[in-house]
Design a protein around this motif. Structure first.
Motif, PDB file in Angstrom:
ATOM      1  N   SER A 273       1.103  -1.171  -0.260  1.00 37.42           N
ATOM      2  CA  SER A 273       0.040   0.035   0.025  1.00 37.42           C
ATOM      3  C   SER A 273       0.892   1.260  -0.169  1.00 37.42           C
ATOM      4  CB  SER A 273      -0.834  -0.021   1.150  1.00 37.42           C
ATOM      5  OG  SER A 273      -0.544   0.076   2.597  1.00 37.42           O
ATOM      6  N   GLN A 274       2.050   1.584   1.096  1.00 45.24           N
ATOM      7  CA  GLN A 274       2.755   2.267   0.389  1.00 45.24           C
ATOM      8  C   GLN A 274       3.776   2.458  -0.559  1.00 45.24           C
ATOM      9  OE1 GLN A 274       5.398   2.055   3.968  1.00 45.24           O
ATOM     10  NE2 GLN A 274       3.856   1.198   5.367  1.00 45.24           N
ATOM     11  N   GLY A 275       4.179   0.923  -0.841  1.00 44.85           N
ATOM     12  CA  GLY A 275       4.340   1.452  -2.680  1.00 44.85           C
ATOM     13  C   GLY A 275       3.217   1.840  -3.922  1.00 44.85           C
ATOM     14  N   ILE A 276       2.141   1.516  -3.553  1.00 45.24           N
ATOM     15  CA  ILE A 276       1.303   2.110  -4.196  1.00 45.24           C
ATOM     16  C   ILE A 276       0.744   4.014  -3.820  1.00 45.24           C
ATOM     17  CG2 ILE A 276      -1.370   2.204  -4.943  1.00 45.24           C
ATOM     18  CD1 ILE A 276      -0.828   0.089  -5.876  1.00 45.24           C
TER      19      ILE A 276
ATOM     20  N   ALA B 126       2.884   5.644  -3.330  1.00 41.53           N
ATOM     21  CA  ALA B 126       4.579   6.304  -3.963  1.00 41.53           C
ATOM     22  C   ALA B 126       4.757   6.478  -5.697  1.00 41.53           C
ATOM     23  CB  ALA B 126       5.492   5.336  -3.099  1.00 41.53           C
ATOM     24  N   TRP B 127       3.443   5.508  -5.808  1.00 45.32           N
ATOM     25  CA  TRP B 127       3.481   5.394  -7.218  1.00 45.32           C
ATOM     26  C   TRP B 127       2.799   6.144  -7.521  1.00 45.32           C
ATOM     27  CZ3 TRP B 127       1.700   0.728 -10.149  1.00 45.32           C
ATOM     28  CH2 TRP B 127       1.251   0.546 -11.713  1.00 45.32           C
ATOM     29  N   TRP B 128       1.870   6.354  -6.857  1.00 43.51           N
ATOM     30  CA  TRP B 128       0.596   7.622  -7.540  1.00 43.51           C
ATOM     31  C   TRP B 128       1.630   8.676  -7.321  1.00 43.51           C
ATOM     32  CZ3 TRP B 128      -1.137  11.881  -5.114  1.00 43.51           C
ATOM     33  CH2 TRP B 128      -2.230  12.896  -5.959  1.00 43.51           C
ATOM     34  N   GLN B 129       2.247   9.038  -6.280  1.00 47.38           N
ATOM     35  CA  GLN B 129       2.399  10.353  -5.759  1.00 47.38           C
ATOM     36  C   GLN B 129       3.932  10.916  -7.258  1.00 47.38           C
ATOM     37  OE1 GLN B 129       4.622   9.548  -2.045  1.00 47.38           O
ATOM     38  NE2 GLN B 129       2.787  11.007  -0.956  1.00 47.38           N
ATOM     39  N   LEU B 130       4.692   9.771  -8.070  1.00 43.63           N
ATOM     40  CA  LEU B 130       5.232  10.131  -8.280  1.00 43.63           C
ATOM     41  C   LEU B 130       4.433  10.932  -9.982  1.00 43.63           C
ATOM     42  CD1 LEU B 130       7.583   7.273  -8.723  1.00 43.63           C
ATOM     43  CD2 LEU B 130       8.019   9.447  -8.312  1.00 43.63           C
ATOM     44  N   GLN B 131       3.346   9.600 -10.618  1.00 44.91           N
ATOM     45  CA  GLN B 131       2.811   9.764 -11.143  1.00 44.91           C
ATOM     46  C   GLN B 131       2.098  11.281 -11.147  1.00 44.91           C
ATOM     47  OE1 GLN B 131       0.343   6.662 -12.454  1.00 44.91           O
ATOM     48  NE2 GLN B 131      -1.002   7.989 -13.390  1.00 44.91           N
ATOM     49  N   PHE B 132       1.272  11.243 -10.126  1.00 41.38           N
ATOM     50  CA  PHE B 132       0.190  13.177 -10.217  1.00 41.38           C
ATOM     51  C   PHE B 132       1.144  14.039  -9.483  1.00 41.38           C
ATOM     52  CE2 PHE B 132      -2.915   9.414 -10.413  1.00 41.38           C
ATOM     53  CZ  PHE B 132      -3.409  10.396 -11.927  1.00 41.38           C
ATOM     54  N   GLN B 133       2.395  13.773  -8.876  1.00 40.27           N
ATOM     55  CA  GLN B 133       2.913  14.766  -8.026  1.00 40.27           C
ATOM     56  C   GLN B 133       4.036  15.112  -8.717  1.00 40.27           C
ATOM     57  OE1 GLN B 133       2.671  14.141  -4.145  1.00 40.27           O
ATOM     58  NE2 GLN B 133       0.603  14.093  -3.285  1.00 40.27           N
ATOM     59  N   HIS B 134       4.883  14.219  -9.215  1.00 40.41           N
ATOM     60  CA  HIS B 134       6.670  14.347  -9.953  1.00 40.41           C
ATOM     61  C   HIS B 134       5.914  14.383 -11.254  1.00 40.41           C
ATOM     62  CE1 HIS B 134       7.733  15.368  -6.047  1.00 40.41           C
ATOM     63  NE2 HIS B 134       7.223  14.745  -5.295  1.00 40.41           N
ATOM     64  N   GLY B 135       5.366  14.495 -12.363  1.00 39.82           N
ATOM     65  CA  GLY B 135       5.275  13.943 -13.601  1.00 39.82           C
ATOM     66  C   GLY B 135       5.122  13.275 -14.450  1.00 39.82           C
ATOM     67  N   TYR B 136       5.499  12.226 -12.873  1.00 35.86           N
ATOM     68  CA  TYR B 136       6.035  10.708 -14.081  1.00 35.86           C
ATOM     69  C   TYR B 136       5.050  10.060 -14.974  1.00 35.86           C
ATOM     70  CZ  TYR B 136      10.286  10.641 -11.439  1.00 35.86           C
ATOM     71  OH  TYR B 136      11.855  10.975 -11.275  1.00 35.86           O
ATOM     72  N   VAL B 137       5.336   9.977 -16.222  1.00 40.42           N
ATOM     73  CA  VAL B 137       3.913   9.474 -17.073  1.00 40.42           C
ATOM     74  C   VAL B 137       3.505   7.849 -16.631  1.00 40.42           C
ATOM     75  CG1 VAL B 137       4.481  11.034 -19.009  1.00 40.42           C
ATOM     76  CG2 VAL B 137       5.373   9.342 -19.214  1.00 40.42           C
ATOM     77  N   PRO B 138       2.379   7.392 -16.925  1.00 38.18           N
ATOM     78  CA  PRO B 138       2.159   5.729 -17.410  1.00 38.18           C
ATOM     79  C   PRO B 138       3.086   5.373 -17.685  1.00 38.18           C
ATOM     80  CG  PRO B 138       0.304   7.328 -16.736  1.00 38.18           C
ATOM     81  CD  PRO B 138       1.368   8.140 -16.953  1.00 38.18           C
ATOM     82  N   LEU B 139       3.099   4.115 -17.299  1.00 41.91           N
ATOM     83  CA  LEU B 139       3.732   2.992 -18.551  1.00 41.91           C
ATOM     84  C   LEU B 139       3.145   2.712 -19.361  1.00 41.91           C
ATOM     85  CD1 LEU B 139       6.240   0.929 -19.261  1.00 41.91           C
ATOM     86  CD2 LEU B 139       5.341  -0.705 -17.791  1.00 41.91           C
ATOM     87  N   ILE B 140       3.446   3.036 -20.989  1.00 40.77           N
ATOM     88  CA  ILE B 140       1.967   2.496 -21.921  1.00 40.77           C
ATOM     89  C   ILE B 140       2.383   1.162 -22.364  1.00 40.77           C
ATOM     90  CG2 ILE B 140       1.312   3.000 -24.939  1.00 40.77           C
ATOM     91  CD1 ILE B 140       1.441   5.949 -23.646  1.00 40.77           C
ATOM     92  N   THR B 141       2.014  -0.100 -22.107  1.00 41.64           N
ATOM     93  CA  THR B 141       1.931  -0.892 -23.039  1.00 41.64           C
ATOM     94  C   THR B 141       2.075  -1.179 -24.248  1.00 41.64           C
ATOM     95  OG1 THR B 141       2.450  -1.826 -20.592  1.00 41.64           O
ATOM     96  CG2 THR B 141       1.821  -3.549 -23.213  1.00 41.64           C
ATOM     97  N   ARG B 142       2.287  -1.763 -25.335  1.00 48.08           N
ATOM     98  CA  ARG B 142       2.548  -2.081 -26.845  1.00 48.08           C
ATOM     99  C   ARG B 142       2.550  -3.652 -26.817  1.00 48.08           C
ATOM    100  NH1 ARG B 142       4.348  -2.249 -31.775  1.00 48.08           N
ATOM    101  NH2 ARG B 142       3.035  -1.589 -33.769  1.00 48.08           N
ATOM    102  N   ILE B 143       0.566  -4.033 -27.755  1.00 49.82           N
ATOM    103  CA  ILE B 143       0.977  -5.444 -27.489  1.00 49.82           C
ATOM    104  C   ILE B 143       0.739  -5.800 -29.177  1.00 49.82           C
ATOM    105  CG2 ILE B 143       0.135  -7.852 -26.922  1.00 49.82           C
ATOM    106  CD1 ILE B 143      -0.628  -6.176 -24.732  1.00 49.82           C
TER     107      ILE B 143
END
Length: 139
Positions: free
Chosen positions: A99-102, A104-121
């Protein structure tokens, strides 16, 4: 739609619509069955965009069959949203490393501008359809 209705003309086929979003979440997360036993339920779950391209289309007179090669391209955005944070984050009732990792991940994405990973299959598949004998029932 079958080939008879468009005279076997690939250019006359109307696009298929209203199928919904393709998902990879068949099975039970609790029982670890289906896509939740092979990782697709977690890694993909659903996709945001699908493209299907007809790469080749031909009639083989000697074999009396049509063949079509289709390329499927799926795009998935592997990121979090506010609902994920509320349900699985550190303030969502779970107090664990996950839950702490989730959070931190949310903070990286929404508070620090990291874009989500885009998967192409992408993959191709060929289909062959025999031509029914003359006089066969048409649907």
């Amino acid at each position: 739609m079958n080939g008879y209705k468009v005279g076997w003309d690939i250019n006359a086929i109307a696009p298929v619509t209203g199928l919904g979003v393709p998902a990879f979440n068949d099975g039970s997360p609790a029982w670890h069955t289906g896509d939740f036993s092979n990782g697709l339920g977690v890694m993909i779950n659903g996709v945001q965009h699908v493209i299907v391209v007809a790469k080749a289309y031909r009639f083989d007179r000697a074999k009396s069959e049509y063949s079509i090669k289709l390329e499927y391209v799926f795009y998935d955005v592997f990121g979090l949203d506010a609902d994920d944070l509320q349900e699985y984050g550190a303030d969502g009732g779970f107090d664990s490393d996950a839950s702490q990792g989730i959070t931190a991940w949310w903070q990286l994405q929404f508070q620090h501008g990291y874009v989500p990973l885009i998967t192409r299959i992408a993959f191709e598949r060929e289909f062959r359809v025999p031509v029914p004998p003359v006089g066969a029932a048409r649907q």
